[in-house]
Design a protein around this motif. Structure first.
Motif, PDB file in Angstrom:
ATOM      1  N   CYS A 257      10.855   5.378 -16.880  1.00  0.00           N
ATOM      2  CA  CYS A 257      10.843   3.991 -16.388  1.00  0.00           C
ATOM      3  C   CYS A 257      10.538   3.946 -14.892  1.00  0.00           C
ATOM      4  CB  CYS A 257      12.185   3.327 -16.673  1.00  0.00           C
ATOM      5  SG  CYS A 257      12.561   3.093 -18.426  1.00  0.00           S
ATOM      6  N   ARG A 258      11.126   4.865 -14.137  1.00  0.00           N
ATOM      7  CA  ARG A 258      10.905   4.865 -12.686  1.00  0.00           C
ATOM      8  C   ARG A 258       9.454   5.200 -12.335  1.00  0.00           C
ATOM      9  NH1 ARG A 258      16.018   4.406 -10.476  1.00  0.00           N
ATOM     10  NH2 ARG A 258      17.693   5.661 -11.419  1.00  0.00           N
ATOM     11  N   THR A 259       8.790   6.010 -13.145  1.00  0.00           N
ATOM     12  CA  THR A 259       7.389   6.332 -12.830  1.00  0.00           C
ATOM     13  C   THR A 259       6.501   5.099 -12.944  1.00  0.00           C
ATOM     14  OG1 THR A 259       6.938   7.058 -15.100  1.00  0.00           O
ATOM     15  CG2 THR A 259       7.594   8.749 -13.511  1.00  0.00           C
ATOM     16  N   VAL A 260       6.821   4.202 -13.878  1.00  0.00           N
ATOM     17  CA  VAL A 260       6.048   2.964 -13.988  1.00  0.00           C
ATOM     18  C   VAL A 260       6.242   2.121 -12.731  1.00  0.00           C
ATOM     19  CG1 VAL A 260       5.706   0.842 -15.296  1.00  0.00           C
ATOM     20  CG2 VAL A 260       6.151   2.989 -16.498  1.00  0.00           C
ATOM     21  N   LEU A 261       7.471   2.056 -12.252  1.00  0.00           N
ATOM     22  CA  LEU A 261       7.732   1.329 -11.011  1.00  0.00           C
ATOM     23  C   LEU A 261       6.976   1.964  -9.848  1.00  0.00           C
ATOM     24  CD1 LEU A 261       9.280  -0.982  -9.698  1.00  0.00           C
ATOM     25  CD2 LEU A 261      11.227   0.562  -9.416  1.00  0.00           C
ATOM     26  N   ALA A 262       6.962   3.301  -9.798  1.00  0.00           N
ATOM     27  CA  ALA A 262       6.215   3.998  -8.749  1.00  0.00           C
ATOM     28  C   ALA A 262       4.729   3.675  -8.827  1.00  0.00           C
ATOM     29  CB  ALA A 262       6.438   5.506  -8.857  1.00  0.00           C
ATOM     30  N   ARG A 263       4.170   3.651 -10.060  1.00  0.00           N
ATOM     31  CA  ARG A 263       2.754   3.330 -10.227  1.00  0.00           C
ATOM     32  C   ARG A 263       2.449   1.920  -9.733  1.00  0.00           C
ATOM     33  NH1 ARG A 263      -0.010   5.932 -14.445  1.00  0.00           N
ATOM     34  NH2 ARG A 263      -1.704   4.495 -13.936  1.00  0.00           N
ATOM     35  N   ALA A 264       3.349   0.983 -10.032  1.00  0.00           N
ATOM     36  CA  ALA A 264       3.140  -0.393  -9.584  1.00  0.00           C
ATOM     37  C   ALA A 264       3.160  -0.474  -8.061  1.00  0.00           C
ATOM     38  CB  ALA A 264       4.211  -1.307 -10.182  1.00  0.00           C
ATOM     39  N   HIS A 265       4.105   0.216  -7.415  1.00  0.00           N
ATOM     40  CA  HIS A 265       4.145   0.243  -5.952  1.00  0.00           C
ATOM     41  C   HIS A 265       2.851   0.838  -5.392  1.00  0.00           C
ATOM     42  CE1 HIS A 265       8.146  -1.238  -5.449  1.00  0.00           C
ATOM     43  NE2 HIS A 265       8.740  -0.207  -6.034  1.00  0.00           N
ATOM     44  N   ALA A 266       2.365   1.915  -6.002  1.00  0.00           N
ATOM     45  CA  ALA A 266       1.144   2.569  -5.513  1.00  0.00           C
ATOM     46  C   ALA A 266      -0.052   1.639  -5.614  1.00  0.00           C
ATOM     47  CB  ALA A 266       0.893   3.856  -6.296  1.00  0.00           C
ATOM     48  N   ARG A 267      -0.165   0.911  -6.720  1.00  0.00           N
ATOM     49  CA  ARG A 267      -1.285  -0.022  -6.885  1.00  0.00           C
ATOM     50  C   ARG A 267      -1.287  -1.079  -5.780  1.00  0.00           C
ATOM     51  NH1 ARG A 267      -3.463  -0.744 -12.134  1.00  0.00           N
ATOM     52  NH2 ARG A 267      -3.873   1.350 -12.931  1.00  0.00           N
ATOM     53  N   ARG A 268      -0.096  -1.418  -5.300  1.00  0.00           N
ATOM     54  CA  ARG A 268       0.020  -2.440  -4.258  1.00  0.00           C
ATOM     55  C   ARG A 268       0.030  -1.838  -2.862  1.00  0.00           C
ATOM     56  NH1 ARG A 268       4.771  -6.228  -6.776  1.00  0.00           N
ATOM     57  NH2 ARG A 268       5.953  -4.294  -6.504  1.00  0.00           N
ATOM     58  N   GLY A 269      -0.195  -0.520  -2.759  1.00  0.00           N
ATOM     59  CA  GLY A 269      -0.273   0.137  -1.457  1.00  0.00           C
ATOM     60  C   GLY A 269       1.062   0.318  -0.777  1.00  0.00           C
ATOM     61  N   GLU A 270       2.152   0.309  -1.540  1.00  0.00           N
ATOM     62  CA  GLU A 270       3.502   0.398  -0.973  1.00  0.00           C
ATOM     63  C   GLU A 270       3.974   1.855  -0.995  1.00  0.00           C
ATOM     64  OE1 GLU A 270       4.442  -4.084  -2.735  1.00  0.00           O
ATOM     65  OE2 GLU A 270       5.389  -2.301  -3.641  1.00  0.00           O
ATOM     66  N   HIS A 311      -1.692   9.873 -10.376  1.00  0.00           N
ATOM     67  CA  HIS A 311      -2.222   8.515 -10.331  1.00  0.00           C
ATOM     68  C   HIS A 311      -1.678   7.736  -9.137  1.00  0.00           C
ATOM     69  CE1 HIS A 311      -3.582   9.301 -14.464  1.00  0.00           C
ATOM     70  NE2 HIS A 311      -4.387   8.276 -14.289  1.00  0.00           N
ATOM     71  N   CYS A 312      -0.409   7.939  -8.822  1.00  0.00           N
ATOM     72  CA  CYS A 312       0.157   7.267  -7.645  1.00  0.00           C
ATOM     73  C   CYS A 312      -0.573   7.696  -6.377  1.00  0.00           C
ATOM     74  CB  CYS A 312       1.645   7.601  -7.514  1.00  0.00           C
ATOM     75  SG  CYS A 312       2.722   6.777  -8.695  1.00  0.00           S
ATOM     76  N   PHE A 313      -0.738   8.997  -6.194  1.00  0.00           N
ATOM     77  CA  PHE A 313      -1.388   9.506  -4.981  1.00  0.00           C
ATOM     78  C   PHE A 313      -2.837   9.036  -4.900  1.00  0.00           C
ATOM     79  CE2 PHE A 313       1.745  13.261  -5.226  1.00  0.00           C
ATOM     80  CZ  PHE A 313       2.679  12.568  -4.469  1.00  0.00           C
ATOM     81  N   PHE A 314      -3.516   9.000  -6.035  1.00  0.00           N
ATOM     82  CA  PHE A 314      -4.906   8.536  -6.041  1.00  0.00           C
ATOM     83  C   PHE A 314      -4.979   7.079  -5.591  1.00  0.00           C
ATOM     84  CE2 PHE A 314      -8.520   6.498  -8.122  1.00  0.00           C
ATOM     85  CZ  PHE A 314      -9.564   7.325  -7.730  1.00  0.00           C
ATOM     86  N   ASP A 315      -4.117   6.242  -6.155  1.00  0.00           N
ATOM     87  CA  ASP A 315      -4.131   4.829  -5.789  1.00  0.00           C
ATOM     88  C   ASP A 315      -3.774   4.612  -4.324  1.00  0.00           C
ATOM     89  OD1 ASP A 315      -4.910   3.993  -8.301  1.00  0.00           O
ATOM     90  OD2 ASP A 315      -2.867   3.657  -9.014  1.00  0.00           O
ATOM     91  N   LEU A 316      -2.982   5.525  -3.753  1.00  0.00           N
ATOM     92  CA  LEU A 316      -2.602   5.417  -2.343  1.00  0.00           C
ATOM     93  C   LEU A 316      -3.627   6.073  -1.411  1.00  0.00           C
ATOM     94  CD1 LEU A 316       1.214   6.174  -2.657  1.00  0.00           C
ATOM     95  CD2 LEU A 316       0.191   3.976  -2.020  1.00  0.00           C
ATOM     96  N   GLY A 317      -4.673   6.672  -1.977  1.00  0.00           N
ATOM     97  CA  GLY A 317      -5.686   7.329  -1.158  1.00  0.00           C
ATOM     98  C   GLY A 317      -5.264   8.684  -0.629  1.00  0.00           C
ATOM     99  N   LEU A 318      -4.270   9.305  -1.255  1.00  0.00           N
ATOM    100  CA  LEU A 318      -3.782  10.626  -0.834  1.00  0.00           C
ATOM    101  C   LEU A 318      -4.417  11.672  -1.758  1.00  0.00           C
ATOM    102  CD1 LEU A 318      -0.031   9.624  -0.369  1.00  0.00           C
ATOM    103  CD2 LEU A 318      -1.798   9.782   1.400  1.00  0.00           C
ATOM    104  N   HIS A 319      -5.624  12.083  -1.426  1.00  0.00           N
ATOM    105  CA  HIS A 319      -6.426  12.805  -2.404  1.00  0.00           C
ATOM    106  C   HIS A 319      -6.062  14.277  -2.568  1.00  0.00           C
ATOM    107  CE1 HIS A 319      -8.747   9.368  -3.401  1.00  0.00           C
ATOM    108  NE2 HIS A 319      -9.036   9.142  -2.133  1.00  0.00           N
ATOM    109  N   ALA A 320      -5.646  14.943  -1.519  1.00  0.00           N
ATOM    110  CA  ALA A 320      -5.256  16.346  -1.686  1.00  0.00           C
ATOM    111  C   ALA A 320      -4.071  16.477  -2.650  1.00  0.00           C
ATOM    112  CB  ALA A 320      -4.935  16.984  -0.333  1.00  0.00           C
ATOM    113  N   PRO A 321      -2.977  15.716  -2.473  1.00  0.00           N
ATOM    114  CA  PRO A 321      -1.897  15.811  -3.449  1.00  0.00           C
ATOM    115  C   PRO A 321      -2.284  15.279  -4.826  1.00  0.00           C
ATOM    116  CG  PRO A 321      -1.399  14.140  -1.789  1.00  0.00           C
ATOM    117  CD  PRO A 321      -2.588  14.896  -1.295  1.00  0.00           C
ATOM    118  N   ALA A 322      -3.169  14.288  -4.896  1.00  0.00           N
ATOM    119  CA  ALA A 322      -3.612  13.782  -6.199  1.00  0.00           C
ATOM    120  C   ALA A 322      -4.328  14.880  -6.980  1.00  0.00           C
ATOM    121  CB  ALA A 322      -4.531  12.578  -6.016  1.00  0.00           C
ATOM    122  N   GLN A 323      -5.198  15.608  -6.290  1.00  0.00           N
ATOM    123  CA  GLN A 323      -5.921  16.699  -6.945  1.00  0.00           C
ATOM    124  C   GLN A 323      -4.978  17.809  -7.381  1.00  0.00           C
ATOM    125  OE1 GLN A 323      -8.826  17.622  -3.899  1.00  0.00           O
ATOM    126  NE2 GLN A 323      -9.365  15.445  -3.792  1.00  0.00           N
TER     127      GLN A 323
END
Length: 424
Positions: A257-270, A311-323
């Protein structure tokens, strides 16, 4: 003097990608917008608006552009994605179409679940075990082959057995409907997915299954809201679920459940809020013991958490950790989870392209295409199209052209228009 062409973001949506592709093919053919309009017997302003992603073209116009511009089916193969886009756009603009995902449709069922005091209903053990065994087989087949092959059989099972399962084994009935919703997403039918999830929530609420209901709200419906471009609704659903399940939740359920909340925050740049939600999810999962978790959440482990972090890191533009997270997730996934491997490999490619690591992106893109080709999944095909959009700025480079050609030779396997209309 002609108008300056509108800057496009091919990765923003399939509509933007289509516009960019038509513009690229038109310029490559040495045609103006007026030339193409004349060839298609339409006004040049329609061509301008399609290329600028201001107008969703008809299927017939896409087919004509494909033929006139010598696209060899490349535009035609985007039609299933465009059909989904047509449903989503009215839903975002005017509050929803009956056949598509509607955020407000979840409000009353979630409230009913929050207020429910229904006692837990017992299941008939023999019926539950037999049906649960069949459900496990169907889940593995879905991961291995995709909904394009497995959904028809699942739909028949629901039509024949759902009523009986609801009476004698409600948790298994919820599991069948949850899988049916997940497969509807995999077919590109978001409205059907929402209907399946809400029916599952209704049964879980009536059966007093608080935890499964909370999971459906946060994870199933929350992810669907993210998939349909509504992070605000996803955040509301995740918060409602976490509040409703409270201390009764197991560690893996809370983590999911918390990962969904994290994804929503990431989509909004938070960034800060996203990091806080991920940290709590990581702590929860570290305390989880699979033997103590409900069978329906036992799948959620480090690979799935890594996918969510990527997915969170990608949406936040943090590409090294996303990869890094996407690579670790793919490596940790069980061999039969082909769709997830395709999606995470496509995410890695997109991140590498945004990091200007074009050679590495092309190598990863081939892996994503190979995974996606092995499964009958609209969702995987959609991710491949968006991945190709990330590579479009480098289309003048030979290795990118080779990858794009490799993808297009295999797209007929990936995209089957019939998949977008599953049986109800």
């Amino acid at each position: 003097m002609g108008q300056t062409p509108k800057d496009l973001q091919p990765t923003r949506s399939v509509l933007h990608f289509l516009g960019a592709e038509i513009r690229r093919l038109r310029l490559g053919a040495g045609m103006s917008q007026a030339d193409l309009g004349k060839a298609l017997f339409v006004h040049k302003d329609l061509i301008r608006r399609v290329e600028a992603a201001e107008r969703t073209p008809s299927d017939d116009l896409v087919e004509q552009c494909d033929a006139t511009l010598g696209a060899n089916g490349r535009l035609h193969r985007l039609l299933p994605m465009l059909q989904r886009e047509r449903v989503l756009r009215p839903a975002r603009d005017v509050g929803g179409a009956a056949s598509g995902f509607r955020s407000e449709a979840t409000d009353r069922p979630v409230l009913d679940w929050l207020l429910s005091t229904a006692p837990v209903r017992r299941s008939d053990a023999a019926d539950q075990h037999a049906a649960a065994d069949q459900l496990r087989v169907l889940r593995e087949a879905d991961h291995r082959h995709g909904a394009g092959l497995t959904y028809p059989g699942l739909a028949r099972t629901l039509a024949e057995s759902l009523e009986a399962l609801t009476r004698c084994a409600p948790q298994v009935a919820v599991g069948y409907l949850e899988l049916a919703g997940y497969e509807a997403v995999d077919l590109g039918n978001d409205g059907m997915a929402q209907q399946r999830y809400l029916r599952a929530l209704e049964i879980a609420t009536g059966a007093g299954d608080r935890l499964y209901g909370g999971y459906l709200i946060a994870v199933s419906l929350g992810h669907l809201a993210l998939h349909c471009g509504d992070p605000e609704q996803a955040a509301r659903l995740a918060r409602a679920s976490l509040r409703g399940i409270g201390t009764a939740a197991t560690p893996a359920i809370r983590a999911a459940c918390r990962t969904v909340l994290a994804r929503a925050h990431a989509r909004r740049g938070e960034r800060v809020a996203c990091a806080a939600a991920l940290l709590l999810a990581e702590r929860d999962l570290a305390r989880s013991r699979r033997s103590e978790e409900p069978s329906w959440i036992a799948y959620f482990g480090e690979a799935d958490l890594g996918d969510e972090r990527a997915h969170c890191f990608f949406d936040l533009g943090l590409h090294a950790p996303a990869q890094r997270e996407a690579a670790q997730a793919v490596a940790a996934l069980e061999p039969h989870r082909i769709r997830r491997k395709a999606i995470d490999s496509a995410l890695s490619t997109a991140s590498l392209a945004r990091s200007r690591q074009v050679d590495h992106a092309c190598a990863m893109a081939r892996q994503a295409i190979d995974h996606a080709t092995a499964i009958s999944s609209f969702r995987s095909a959609h991710r491949i199209v968006l991945m190709l959009a990330e590579l479009q700025p480098y289309s003048d480079q030979p290795e990118v052209r080779d990858v794009v050609e490799y993808a297009h030779t295999r797209l007929p396997v990936l995209v089957n228009p019939a998949m977008t209309s599953p049986p109800s």
